[in-house]
Design a protein around this motif. Structure first.
Motif, PDB file in Angstrom:
ATOM      1  N   LEU A  43       0.901  -1.142   0.054  1.00 20.17           N
ATOM      2  CA  LEU A  43       0.087  -0.081   0.094  1.00 20.17           C
ATOM      3  C   LEU A  43       0.955   1.319  -0.065  1.00 20.17           C
ATOM      4  O   LEU A  43       2.142   1.383   0.159  1.00 20.17           O
ATOM      5  N   ARG A  44       0.362   2.248  -0.218  1.00 17.54           N
ATOM      6  CA  ARG A  44       0.937   3.653  -0.463  1.00 17.54           C
ATOM      7  C   ARG A  44       0.138   4.704   0.310  1.00 17.54           C
ATOM      8  O   ARG A  44      -1.126   4.566   0.382  1.00 17.54           O
ATOM      9  N   HIS A  45       0.821   5.630   1.218  1.00 15.71           N
ATOM     10  CA  HIS A  45      -0.006   6.505   1.919  1.00 15.71           C
ATOM     11  C   HIS A  45      -1.089   7.392   1.153  1.00 15.71           C
ATOM     12  O   HIS A  45      -1.909   7.739   1.806  1.00 15.71           O
ATOM     13  N   ILE A  46      -0.852   7.784  -0.002  1.00 16.60           N
ATOM     14  CA  ILE A  46      -1.607   8.711  -0.558  1.00 16.60           C
ATOM     15  C   ILE A  46      -2.906   8.052  -0.974  1.00 16.60           C
ATOM     16  O   ILE A  46      -3.786   8.645  -1.138  1.00 16.60           O
ATOM     17  N   SER A  47      -2.914   6.767  -0.987  1.00 15.05           N
ATOM     18  CA  SER A  47      -4.124   6.127  -1.429  1.00 15.05           C
ATOM     19  C   SER A  47      -5.147   6.033  -0.195  1.00 15.05           C
ATOM     20  O   SER A  47      -6.372   5.828  -0.615  1.00 15.05           O
ATOM     21  N   ARG A  48      -4.593   5.957   1.016  1.00 14.85           N
ATOM     22  CA  ARG A  48      -5.440   5.850   2.149  1.00 14.85           C
ATOM     23  C   ARG A  48      -6.365   4.657   2.242  1.00 14.85           C
ATOM     24  O   ARG A  48      -7.330   4.914   2.420  1.00 14.85           O
ATOM     25  N   GLU A  49      -5.905   3.511   1.663  1.00 14.62           N
ATOM     26  CA  GLU A  49      -6.754   2.401   1.523  1.00 14.62           C
ATOM     27  C   GLU A  49      -5.975   1.214   2.541  1.00 14.62           C
ATOM     28  O   GLU A  49      -4.963   1.354   2.982  1.00 14.62           O
ATOM     29  N   SER A  50      -7.122   0.258   2.673  1.00 14.56           N
ATOM     30  CA  SER A  50      -6.779  -0.678   3.498  1.00 14.56           C
ATOM     31  C   SER A  50      -6.631  -1.930   2.229  1.00 14.56           C
ATOM     32  O   SER A  50      -7.554  -2.274   1.650  1.00 14.56           O
ATOM     33  N   ILE A  51      -5.605  -2.685   2.513  1.00 12.67           N
ATOM     34  CA  ILE A  51      -5.081  -3.895   1.524  1.00 12.67           C
ATOM     35  C   ILE A  51      -4.738  -5.197   2.481  1.00 12.67           C
ATOM     36  O   ILE A  51      -4.089  -4.945   3.368  1.00 12.67           O
ATOM     37  N   LYS A  52      -5.509  -6.157   2.448  1.00 11.02           N
ATOM     38  CA  LYS A  52      -5.469  -7.347   3.094  1.00 11.02           C
ATOM     39  C   LYS A  52      -5.692  -7.014   4.544  1.00 11.02           C
ATOM     40  O   LYS A  52      -4.940  -8.033   5.304  1.00 11.02           O
ATOM     41  N   GLY A  53      -6.291  -6.110   4.791  1.00 13.97           N
ATOM     42  CA  GLY A  53      -6.603  -5.860   6.371  1.00 13.97           C
ATOM     43  C   GLY A  53      -5.636  -5.066   6.781  1.00 13.97           C
ATOM     44  O   GLY A  53      -5.549  -4.536   7.975  1.00 13.97           O
ATOM     45  N   PHE A  54      -4.505  -4.481   6.230  1.00  7.26           N
ATOM     46  CA  PHE A  54      -3.214  -3.632   6.602  1.00  7.26           C
ATOM     47  C   PHE A  54      -3.725  -2.262   6.267  1.00  7.26           C
ATOM     48  O   PHE A  54      -4.354  -1.833   5.327  1.00  7.26           O
ATOM     49  N   THR A  55      -3.429  -1.484   7.246  1.00  5.78           N
ATOM     50  CA  THR A  55      -3.261   0.088   7.040  1.00  5.78           C
ATOM     51  C   THR A  55      -2.196   0.618   7.431  1.00  5.78           C
ATOM     52  O   THR A  55      -1.460   0.155   8.230  1.00  5.78           O
ATOM     53  N   ALA A  56      -1.889   2.024   7.217  1.00  5.99           N
ATOM     54  CA  ALA A  56      -0.648   2.680   7.406  1.00  5.99           C
ATOM     55  C   ALA A  56      -1.145   4.084   7.480  1.00  5.99           C
ATOM     56  O   ALA A  56      -1.599   4.548   6.390  1.00  5.99           O
ATOM     57  N   ASP A  57      -0.790   4.839   8.413  1.00  4.17           N
ATOM     58  CA  ASP A  57      -0.944   6.215   8.529  1.00  4.17           C
ATOM     59  C   ASP A  57       0.160   6.976   8.497  1.00  4.17           C
ATOM     60  O   ASP A  57       0.958   6.516   9.279  1.00  4.17           O
TER      61      ASP A  57
END
Lengths: 109, 114
Positions: free
Chosen positions: A48-62
Protein backbone atom coordinates in the motif's frame (compact mmCIF):
# COMPACT_ATOMS: atom_id res chain seq x y z
CA UNK A 1 19.78 12.71 3.58
CA UNK A 2 16.69 10.61 3.26
CA UNK A 3 16.58 7.51 5.42
CA UNK A 4 14.07 4.84 6.37
CA UNK A 5 14.41 2.95 9.64
CA UNK A 6 12.65 -0.27 10.53
CA UNK A 7 13.79 -1.00 14.07
CA UNK A 8 12.64 -4.62 14.24
CA UNK A 9 14.29 -7.33 12.17
CA UNK A 10 11.74 -9.90 13.30
CA UNK A 11 8.24 -9.62 14.67
CA UNK A 12 6.70 -12.85 15.89
CA UNK A 13 2.98 -13.03 16.79
CA UNK A 14 0.22 -15.57 17.12
CA UNK A 15 -2.69 -15.81 14.71
CA UNK A 16 -5.42 -13.37 15.64
CA UNK A 17 -3.09 -11.01 17.50
CA UNK A 18 -2.72 -7.37 16.44
CA UNK A 19 0.33 -6.45 14.39
CA UNK A 20 2.25 -3.20 14.15
CA UNK A 21 5.34 -2.98 11.96
CA UNK A 22 7.25 0.18 12.74
CA UNK A 23 8.72 2.55 10.18
CA UNK A 24 10.35 5.90 10.77
CA UNK A 25 11.78 8.15 8.11
CA UNK A 26 13.95 11.20 7.85
CA UNK A 27 13.22 13.63 5.07
CA UNK A 28 12.73 17.36 5.24
CA UNK A 29 10.20 17.68 2.46
CA UNK A 30 6.97 15.84 1.67
CA UNK A 31 7.80 12.26 0.85
CA UNK A 32 5.55 9.58 -0.49
CA UNK A 33 5.60 6.49 1.71
CA UNK A 34 5.03 2.90 0.73
CA UNK A 35 4.94 -0.56 2.19
CA UNK A 36 6.26 -3.38 0.01
CA UNK A 37 5.88 -7.06 0.88
CA UNK A 38 7.75 -10.16 -0.20
CA UNK A 39 6.10 -13.50 0.45
CA UNK A 40 8.17 -16.66 0.42
CA UNK A 41 9.49 -17.45 -3.09
CA UNK A 42 7.66 -14.46 -4.57
CA UNK A 43 8.86 -11.13 -5.87
CA UNK A 44 8.71 -7.83 -4.05
CA UNK A 45 5.31 -6.23 -4.52
CA UNK A 46 3.55 -3.08 -3.46
CA UNK A 47 1.23 -3.53 -0.49
CA UNK A 48 0.00 0.00 0.00
CA UNK A 49 0.92 3.66 -0.38
CA UNK A 50 -0.01 6.46 1.95
CA UNK A 51 -1.61 8.72 -0.63
CA UNK A 52 -4.18 6.05 -1.43
CA UNK A 53 -5.33 5.86 2.18
CA UNK A 54 -6.64 2.37 1.50
CA UNK A 55 -6.69 -0.90 3.36
CA UNK A 56 -5.10 -3.85 1.61
CA UNK A 57 -5.47 -7.39 3.01
CA UNK A 58 -6.63 -5.76 6.25
CA UNK A 59 -3.45 -3.68 6.59
CA UNK A 60 -3.51 0.09 7.06
CA UNK A 61 -0.77 2.66 7.51
CA UNK A 62 -1.09 6.27 8.55
CA UNK A 63 1.52 8.88 7.79
CA UNK A 64 2.37 10.84 10.93
CA UNK A 65 4.45 13.81 9.82
CA UNK A 66 4.97 15.04 13.38
CA UNK A 67 6.57 11.75 14.41
CA UNK A 68 7.92 11.04 10.90
CA UNK A 69 6.41 7.58 11.07
CA UNK A 70 4.45 5.31 8.78
CA UNK A 71 3.66 2.25 10.86
CA UNK A 72 1.84 -0.69 9.27
CA UNK A 73 -1.02 -2.14 11.29
CA UNK A 74 -3.42 -5.02 11.16
CA UNK A 75 -5.89 -5.80 13.93
CA UNK A 76 -5.89 -9.59 13.54
CA UNK A 77 -2.88 -11.32 12.00
CA UNK A 78 -3.31 -14.34 9.72
CA UNK A 79 -0.75 -17.04 9.01
CA UNK A 80 -0.67 -15.99 5.35
CA UNK A 81 0.61 -12.57 6.45
CA UNK A 82 3.98 -14.15 7.23
CA UNK A 83 6.43 -12.38 4.93
CA UNK A 84 9.18 -9.79 4.71
CA UNK A 85 7.87 -6.22 4.88
CA UNK A 86 9.78 -3.20 3.62
CA UNK A 87 8.93 0.41 4.23
CA UNK A 88 10.08 2.79 1.50
CA UNK A 89 9.88 6.44 0.55
CA UNK A 90 10.17 8.48 -2.61
CA UNK A 91 11.17 12.09 -2.66
CA UNK A 92 8.55 14.04 -4.54
CA UNK A 93 9.22 14.18 -8.29
CA UNK A 94 12.08 11.70 -8.24
CA UNK A 95 11.15 8.09 -8.77
CA UNK A 96 13.86 6.51 -6.61
CA UNK A 97 12.72 4.24 -3.80
CA UNK A 98 14.63 4.37 -0.52
CA UNK A 99 14.02 1.21 1.45
CA UNK A 100 14.36 0.28 5.08
CA UNK A 101 16.16 -2.92 6.04
CA UNK A 102 12.88 -4.80 6.36
CA UNK A 103 11.00 -6.61 9.10
CA UNK A 104 10.19 -10.28 8.93
CA UNK A 105 6.70 -10.97 10.23
CA UNK A 106 6.12 -14.50 11.47
CA UNK A 107 2.54 -15.41 12.35
CA UNK A 108 2.25 -18.64 14.32
CA UNK A 109 -0.87 -20.83 14.51
CA UNK B 1 0.15 -8.45 -19.83
CA UNK B 2 3.68 -9.72 -19.11
CA UNK B 3 5.39 -8.98 -15.82
CA UNK B 4 8.99 -7.95 -15.30
CA UNK B 5 11.45 -10.70 -16.12
CA UNK B 6 15.16 -10.97 -15.34
CA UNK B 7 17.95 -13.21 -16.54
CA UNK B 8 19.86 -15.12 -15.50
CA UNK B 9 18.37 -16.34 -12.23
CA UNK B 10 21.73 -17.11 -10.66
CA UNK B 11 25.29 -16.27 -11.61
CA UNK B 12 28.70 -17.07 -10.16
CA UNK B 13 31.70 -14.97 -11.09
CA UNK B 14 35.20 -14.43 -9.77
CA UNK B 15 36.78 -11.23 -8.58
CA UNK B 16 37.84 -8.93 -11.40
CA UNK B 17 35.44 -10.34 -13.95
CA UNK B 18 32.65 -8.47 -15.67
CA UNK B 19 28.94 -9.34 -15.62
CA UNK B 20 25.83 -8.34 -17.55
CA UNK B 21 22.36 -8.73 -16.09
CA UNK B 22 19.20 -8.34 -18.14
CA UNK B 23 15.71 -7.11 -17.49
CA UNK B 24 12.55 -6.99 -19.57
CA UNK B 25 10.06 -4.36 -18.48
CA UNK B 26 6.39 -4.93 -17.90
CA UNK B 27 4.45 -4.29 -21.07
CA UNK B 28 3.92 -0.56 -21.67
CA UNK B 29 6.48 0.60 -19.09
CA UNK B 30 9.22 2.96 -20.29
CA UNK B 31 11.15 3.42 -17.04
CA UNK B 32 13.48 0.86 -15.48
CA UNK B 33 15.21 1.11 -12.11
CA UNK B 34 17.93 -1.19 -10.80
CA UNK B 35 18.47 -2.04 -7.15
CA UNK B 36 21.09 -4.01 -5.25
CA UNK B 37 19.93 -6.02 -2.26
CA UNK B 38 22.67 -7.36 -0.02
CA UNK B 39 21.85 -10.15 2.41
CA UNK B 40 19.74 -8.90 5.29
CA UNK B 41 19.32 -5.43 3.80
CA UNK B 42 16.65 -3.59 1.91
CA UNK B 43 17.14 -2.87 -1.80
CA UNK B 44 19.48 0.04 -2.61
CA UNK B 45 18.90 2.20 -5.67
CA UNK B 46 21.63 1.91 -8.32
CA UNK B 47 20.21 3.93 -11.22
CA UNK B 48 17.15 4.53 -13.36
CA UNK B 49 16.64 4.71 -17.11
CA UNK B 50 13.85 6.58 -18.83
CA UNK B 51 13.49 6.40 -22.61
CA UNK B 52 17.06 5.12 -23.01
CA UNK B 53 18.67 7.88 -20.91
CA UNK B 54 20.01 7.60 -17.36
CA UNK B 55 17.59 9.45 -15.11
CA UNK B 56 19.19 9.40 -11.68
CA UNK B 57 21.92 7.45 -9.97
CA UNK B 58 22.55 6.24 -6.44
CA UNK B 59 25.86 5.98 -4.57
CA UNK B 60 27.45 3.37 -6.79
CA UNK B 61 30.83 3.67 -8.54
CA UNK B 62 31.13 4.12 -12.33
CA UNK B 63 31.96 0.44 -12.79
CA UNK B 64 28.21 -0.04 -12.43
CA UNK B 65 26.72 1.00 -15.75
CA UNK B 66 23.53 0.39 -17.64
CA UNK B 67 21.68 0.55 -20.88
CA UNK B 68 18.08 0.78 -21.92
CA UNK B 69 17.00 -0.32 -25.37
CA UNK B 70 14.24 1.03 -27.67
CA UNK B 71 11.95 -1.79 -26.53
CA UNK B 72 12.60 -0.57 -22.93
CA UNK B 73 14.45 -3.70 -21.88
CA UNK B 74 17.57 -2.96 -19.88
CA UNK B 75 21.01 -4.22 -18.92
CA UNK B 76 23.09 -3.71 -15.81
CA UNK B 77 26.83 -4.11 -16.34
CA UNK B 78 29.33 -4.42 -13.53
CA UNK B 79 33.06 -4.31 -14.28
CA UNK B 80 35.96 -5.37 -12.09
CA UNK B 81 33.74 -7.39 -9.77
CA UNK B 82 34.47 -7.26 -6.05
CA UNK B 83 33.42 -9.68 -3.33
CA UNK B 84 31.01 -7.07 -1.93
CA UNK B 85 29.12 -7.05 -5.22
CA UNK B 86 27.61 -10.38 -4.20
CA UNK B 87 23.91 -9.59 -3.85
CA UNK B 88 20.46 -9.95 -5.34
CA UNK B 89 19.99 -7.49 -8.20
CA UNK B 90 16.45 -6.33 -8.80
CA UNK B 91 15.01 -4.39 -11.64
CA UNK B 92 11.69 -2.61 -11.47
CA UNK B 93 9.67 -1.02 -14.22
CA UNK B 94 7.15 1.78 -14.05
CA UNK B 95 5.31 4.18 -16.29
CA UNK B 96 5.15 7.87 -15.40
CA UNK B 97 1.72 8.10 -16.93
CA UNK B 98 0.02 5.74 -14.53
CA UNK B 99 -0.01 5.74 -10.73
CA UNK B 100 3.49 7.18 -10.84
CA UNK B 101 5.84 5.77 -8.42
CA UNK B 102 4.37 2.28 -8.48
CA UNK B 103 7.31 0.13 -9.40
CA UNK B 104 6.84 -3.47 -10.45
CA UNK B 105 9.72 -5.70 -9.50
CA UNK B 106 11.27 -8.64 -11.25
CA UNK B 107 12.30 -11.82 -9.42
CA UNK B 108 15.94 -10.76 -9.28
CA UNK B 109 19.32 -12.16 -10.29
CA UNK B 110 21.44 -13.64 -7.51
CA UNK B 111 25.10 -12.78 -8.17
CA UNK B 112 27.84 -14.52 -6.23
CA UNK B 113 31.40 -13.24 -6.54
CA UNK B 114 34.13 -15.63 -5.42
Amino acid sequence: AQRVTQPEKLLSVFKGAPVELKCNYSYSGSPELFWYVQYSRQRLQLLLRHISRESIKGFTADLNKGETSFHLKKPFAQEEDSAMYYCALIRGGYNKLIFGAGTRLAVHP
Amino acid sequence: ETGVTQSPTHLIKTRGQQVTLRCSSQSGHNTVSWYQQALGQGPQFIFQYYREEENGRGNFPPRFSGLQFPNYSSELNVNALELDDSALYLCASSHPGESTDTQYFGPGTRLTVL
